[in-house]
Design an enzyme around this catalytic site. Structure first.
Site, PDB file in Angstrom:
ATOM      1  N   ARG B 207       0.706  -1.059  -0.090  1.00 34.92           N
ATOM      2  CA  ARG B 207      -0.142   0.137  -0.086  1.00 34.92           C
ATOM      3  C   ARG B 207       0.851   1.398  -0.003  1.00 34.92           C
ATOM      4  NH1 ARG B 207      -3.653  -2.577  -1.399  1.00 34.92           N
ATOM      5  NH2 ARG B 207      -5.663  -2.965  -0.684  1.00 34.92           N
ATOM      6  N   GLU B 236      -3.369   7.683  -4.445  1.00 35.55           N
ATOM      7  CA  GLU B 236      -3.425   6.684  -5.766  1.00 35.55           C
ATOM      8  C   GLU B 236      -4.866   7.169  -6.622  1.00 35.55           C
ATOM      9  OE1 GLU B 236      -3.602   1.892  -5.683  1.00 35.55           O
ATOM     10  OE2 GLU B 236      -1.668   2.719  -4.884  1.00 35.55           O
ATOM     11  N   HIS B 255      -0.658   0.063  -9.921  1.00 37.61           N
ATOM     12  CA  HIS B 255      -1.502  -0.991  -9.265  1.00 37.61           C
ATOM     13  C   HIS B 255      -2.116  -2.324 -10.119  1.00 37.61           C
ATOM     14  CE1 HIS B 255      -3.593  -1.281  -4.963  1.00 37.61           C
ATOM     15  NE2 HIS B 255      -3.575  -2.425  -5.399  1.00 37.61           N
TER      16      HIS B 255
END
Lengths: 294, 294
Positions: B207, B236, B255
């Site tokens: 993360r 993000e 991602h």
């Protein structure tokens, strides 16, 4: 067993002198030598009668073969396999960079996911599974891929080169690791590329001559394959105006699979082992066979 | 054993319905259900009294924790570990792309070797060695690297998180795989970056919040570390004007470590296994503990 007299040429490089001594050898002038560690280029002299063995520093020796053939009395050995770990590591890095989309993402300056694939579950053909190929196959073991290893002779559970025509349509990805010989020139050409799957990545860590560069550029431009990750090119260095530099599906690394950092160390290890074997009268590692050309 | 009644929500997606049935479950409406497979977001309803178990689709569930805590009667499970193979594969791809210079070469349009390193022989710290970390450690096994695995509890031969301060100066490279909790926010900050070796690559596939982005940009700009390869960022998506996009030592993938291609399949596998366990009264995989926050 007397220490075998070994010459280190053209210069008596420290790490190679130490490597000879570590293998039980005695470092001597060329006129006394029975073995030679040759860390120069293919322009070596005619060696004296007493010399029975010459160790070359390169793993791929296609540019040395004329000089090797000119002294048929001498057993030459290459460094094939000595750098296999580093080169296999780079091959895996290139394969993953291609398949996992890193080649494209590295050139992107915006958050834009898409079209991502994984290596897991695919079939990887290792074309030319010598020392490098065997190391790569070990590295692929935990990845849950099916490996097709192709060798000249089809030894063990490898496929022999006769079955190569089946491989191009069958595998998802290809790592080219074969030696450069007259027989392997343009091993991957238009016909082979035409049979590959549209997501196929080709990795070349062997020699540029193994892939037909024009056919490759065509296949990449027409998006007929996933991409090509090449540590070796034809010609080499690849000139700045070559279309491969600007092809989104191509990644070029400038012949760095075997970087200087580890090359010296790995050659020294090989020298030590071959000097030990020479002294003991054992078979040497990586003997060059003039017929097959490596 | 009767087939456990399981609801698939918010939509009855085909692959999850099949997965429930493969696990011996019976797909029912929410009012009849004892278990729920929830493939939507954290905005789920208050589940009926009869529901004892809810399977969430995400491996990292920090954004679900408030909703999970609001229904304390229910056993929630995450998908932690279900996608571990793909994410570990991407982590290795990023690590090799960094260490082997591919990040730089992918952005270069001229033949210019230099500064190349290898992964072999280095020490890799896997910080947060849960499901992904364990898969990565398997993939690193043939690479002749030393691995330091850090876990919260220090179970097995891992290092406990108390010893983390020793790790930053000791390892060559870092793969961050810890869950995002209040305790792990900015786990890698200015102080940790300052202790790293100048060639250190940091990979983050967990993360974005685990790394202080400002401290990272500073370290990269001042060339104090080798680089950072990040599949997750903070914020993000990373905005187009963020300095990381233009940092030569940074690689951003958006991602995609767990791509859609395999995510559906892997979630379905996890659902099948947990439905089977639920029916048999066995412990479920990846139970969420409200105290630790994942």
């Amino acid at each position: 067993m007397p220490a075998p007299p070994i010459h280190v040429g053209p210069e008596p490089k420290d790490h190679l002198v130490r490597a000879v001594e570590d293998g039980g050898g005695r470092v001597v002038g060329l006129e006394e030598a029975e073995g030679v560690i040759w860390a120069g280029g293919p322009d070596f002299p005619e060696f004296p009668e007493r010399v029975r063995w010459v160790q070359l520093p390169a793993a791929g020796v296609e540019s040395w073969m004329d000089a090797v053939r000119a002294q048929p009395r001498i057993q030459f050995t290459s460094a094939a396999g000595a750098y296999a770990t580093q080169v296999a590591e780079h091959a895996l890095a290139l394969l993953l960079a291609g398949v996992r989309g890193i080649v494209g993402y590295a050139r992107t300056q915006t958050w834009s996911p898409g079209g991502d694939r994984v290596l897991e579950g695919t079939t990887v053909a290792v074309v030319g599974a010598g020392g490098i190929g065997r190391e790569l196959i070990k590295m692929l073991e935990p990845h849950d891929v099916e490996v097709i290893a192709v060798t000249r002779s089809g030894r063990g559970d490898t496929w022999s080169v006769d079955r190569l025509p089946e491989v191009w349509a069958k595998a998802d990805h290809f790592v080219i690791g074969a030696p450069a010989t007259d027989g392997t020139r343009h091993l991957v050409g238009a016909e082979e590329l035409a049979q590959m799957k549209p997501h196929a990545w080709i990795v070349n860590i062997a020699r540029g001559s193994l892939i037909d560069p024009d056919a490759l550029v065509d296949a990449l431009r027409e998006e007929r394959i996933g991409g090509a990750a090449l540590d070796v090119t034809d010609p080499e260095p690849l000139p700045d105006d070559h279309p491969l530099w600007r092809e989104p599906r191509a990644l070029i690394t400038p012949h760095v699979a075997n970087p200087p950092e580890t090359m010296e160390r790995d050659l020294a290890k090989r020298v030590t082992e071959n000097v030990r074997r020479f002294g003991a009268g054992e078979d040497l590692l990586a003997p060059i066979e003039r017929d097959r050309g490596y």
